[in-house]
Design an enzyme around this catalytic site. Structure first.
Site, short mmCIF file in Angstrom:
data_model
loop_
_atom_site.label_atom_id
_atom_site.label_comp_id
_atom_site.label_asym_id
_atom_site.label_seq_id
_atom_site.Cartn_x
_atom_site.Cartn_y
_atom_site.Cartn_z
N SER A 188 22.82 -31.57 28.32
CA SER A 188 21.97 -30.61 27.64
C SER A 188 22.15 -30.56 26.14
O SER A 188 21.22 -30.21 25.41
CB SER A 188 22.18 -29.22 28.22
OG SER A 188 23.53 -28.84 28.12
N HIS A 216 18.15 -30.00 33.44
CA HIS A 216 17.33 -30.52 32.34
C HIS A 216 16.58 -31.79 32.77
O HIS A 216 16.37 -32.69 31.96
CB HIS A 216 18.19 -30.80 31.11
CG HIS A 216 18.68 -29.54 30.47
ND1 HIS A 216 17.92 -28.78 29.61
CD2 HIS A 216 19.86 -28.89 30.62
CE1 HIS A 216 18.61 -27.72 29.22
NE2 HIS A 216 19.79 -27.76 29.82
N LYS A 245 13.97 -23.24 33.85
CA LYS A 245 13.61 -24.13 32.75
C LYS A 245 12.20 -24.68 33.00
O LYS A 245 11.24 -23.93 32.91
CB LYS A 245 14.69 -25.21 32.57
CG LYS A 245 16.09 -24.59 32.28
CD LYS A 245 17.11 -25.62 31.88
CE LYS A 245 18.54 -25.12 31.97
NZ LYS A 245 18.90 -24.06 31.04
C1 PLP Z 1 23.03 -28.40 32.75
C2 PLP Z 1 22.90 -26.95 33.11
N1 PLP Z 1 23.40 -26.52 34.28
C3 PLP Z 1 23.31 -25.23 34.67
C4 PLP Z 1 22.71 -24.30 33.85
C5 PLP Z 1 22.62 -22.89 34.31
O1 PLP Z 1 21.32 -22.62 34.71
P1 PLP Z 1 20.87 -21.14 35.04
O2 PLP Z 1 20.28 -20.60 33.78
O3 PLP Z 1 19.88 -21.26 36.14
O4 PLP Z 1 22.09 -20.39 35.45
C6 PLP Z 1 22.19 -24.68 32.63
C7 PLP Z 1 21.55 -23.70 31.74
O5 PLP Z 1 21.94 -23.51 30.63
C8 PLP Z 1 22.29 -26.05 32.23
O6 PLP Z 1 21.82 -26.45 31.06
#
Ligand code: PLP
Length: 401
Positions: A188, A216, A245
């Site tokens: 990310s 992502h 997202k």
């Molecule tokens: C790679 C990744 N995994 C997990 C998450 C967590 O997602 P959520 O907002 O659904 O808790 C995010 C969000 O920032 C993320 O970028």
């Protein structure tokens, strides 16, 4: 003032806050006064938004919004229950089926967030006899999930296949029963896409399972937007993802996996067992977003998204900015210094472009950046406006000549 028998504690908290601020690392919350979209209202002004995870432009989409309202009208605000007591509605089953079918898995378990999906996946499935081999740049929630599990931990340098192989060898030499490789499908902070084709080969060689966090990627990478594994043309054992997202932008997480794995997780995963069921409005919006993403409209949105990313990348590179290479709609503009990243973001906001400077601890010290994110909802004109604003701010701050 807080009344406390322990004022030293509050003094320590205040001192830590002051220290974060002195290092230029404070992350203020900017309050948005409009729906999510390519143009948002900030500080009483309409500005271009280049920092949402709104890859398909479905956050704020009227159909996605109305589907949430309809679901809330039918099912109410929520279940006031965890799933296994009296919190499983038909719409939860519908959403689990829809995302499993979309991504091509037998079954799905829903969570309040992908953070919880990553926090809940390892501990029920792996124990002290097993090994987790984790990419060094994995998301914080994977790191936390691994910490909660008793399996032996191995770490490999980001997408370094030689190091992954060394760790797999070590895990086998240490006598691991089951080995799971855990990786983000797209990283990310950098926008790098996981090398799942190569990981697949090593997993086959060392008889390891693969878990991919596709937060992502789901909705836009690979054929039909099925994610990083589809982009790489391989199958994996587990995909964790988010509805927060590309798939509508509401919230909520999931794990797609084999049917028995999902059944076991429903017996054992703590964030599932001890947390409220997803709100019906979230389910309704997410279902509509999946419907759009999986269909022909999704193909058009993905085409636009990648055309936007390509345009922004090439124009920013021509302007002289240091970008991390790649094809993902996350396009980091590297600045190095945390204060410079903040100043640049502040100047861009004045110029009508909303972006955020990322610094330690979200990225390594000295690697501060502005992480731009493209959306299918951006027009070429908006992309060009953003490049013009970056160019002006970059010149003023001495980032480019
Ligand atoms: C790679 C990744 N995994 C997990 C998450 C967590 O997602 P959520 O907002 O659904 O808790 C995010 C969000 O920032 C993320 O970028």
């Amino acid at each position: 003032m807080t009344q406390s028998a322990n004022p030293a504690f509050y003094e320590r908290v205040s001192a830590e806050l002051a220290d974060i601020d002195a290092q230029g690392l404070t992350k203020p919350e900017r309050v948005i006064a409009s729906r999510q979209g390519p143009v948002i209202s900030v500080n009483g002004r309409d500005v271009l938004n280049f920092c949402a995870n709104n890859y398909l432009g479905l956050a704020g989409d009227e159909r996605v919004t109305q589907a949430g309202i309809k679901a809330q009208e039918k099912w109410g605000a929520g279940t006031a229950s965890v799933r296994f007591i009296c919190g499983t509605l038909e719409i939860h089953k519908e959403l689990e089926r829809a995302i499993a079918d979309y991504l091509g898995f037998e079954d799905t378990i829903l969570f309040a967030a992908a953070f919880d999906a990553n926090g809940g996946i390892f501990e029920p499935l792996f124990s002290a006899e097993d090994a987790i081999v984790s990419d060094s740049l994995n998301h914080a929630s994977i790191i936390d999930g691994v910490r909660l599990c008793k399996a032996k931990r191995y770490r490999f340098a980001n997408s370094d296949m030689a190091d992954l192989e060394a760790q797999l060898k070590q895990a086998r030499a240490d006598g691991a029963r089951d080995i799971i490789i855990a990786t983000d499908g797209a990283f990310s902070m950098d926008g790098y896409i996981g090398k799942l084709d190569e990981i697949r080969k090593l997993a086959d060689q060392y008889n390891a399972l693969i878990m991919v966090d596709d937060c992502h990627a789901t909705g836009f990478l690979g054929p039909k937007g099925r994610g990083s594994f589809a982009h790489n043309g391989v199958k994996v054992d587990f995909v964790t993802g988010t509805f927060g997202k590309a798939l509508g932008g509401a919230m909520g997480g999931f794990i797609c996996a084999n049917g028995d794995v999902v059944s076991l997780l429903k017996q054992r995963a703590r964030p599932y067992l001890f947390s409220n069921a997803l709100a019906p409005a979230v389910c309704g919006s997410s279902l509509e977003a999946i419907r759009i993403a999986a269909g022909e409209e999704g193909d058009k949105l993905r085409e636009q998204l990648f055309a936007n990313a390509q345009r922004f990348r090439s124009k920013m590179a021509d302007a002289g900015f240091d970008l991390l290479p790649g094809e993902h709609p996350i396009i980091p503009v590297m600045l190095g210094d945390a204060k410079l990243a903040q100043d640049m973001a502040a100047r861009l906001l004045e110029l009508g472009v909303y972006v955020i400077g990322f610094s330690f601890p979200v990225v390594p010290r000295g690697a501060a950046r502005i992480r731009t994110q493209m959306s299918a909802a951006h027009t070429f004109e908006q992309i060009d406006q953003a490049v013009a604003a970056f160019t002006q701010a970059g010149k003023e701050l001495g980032v480019i000549a």
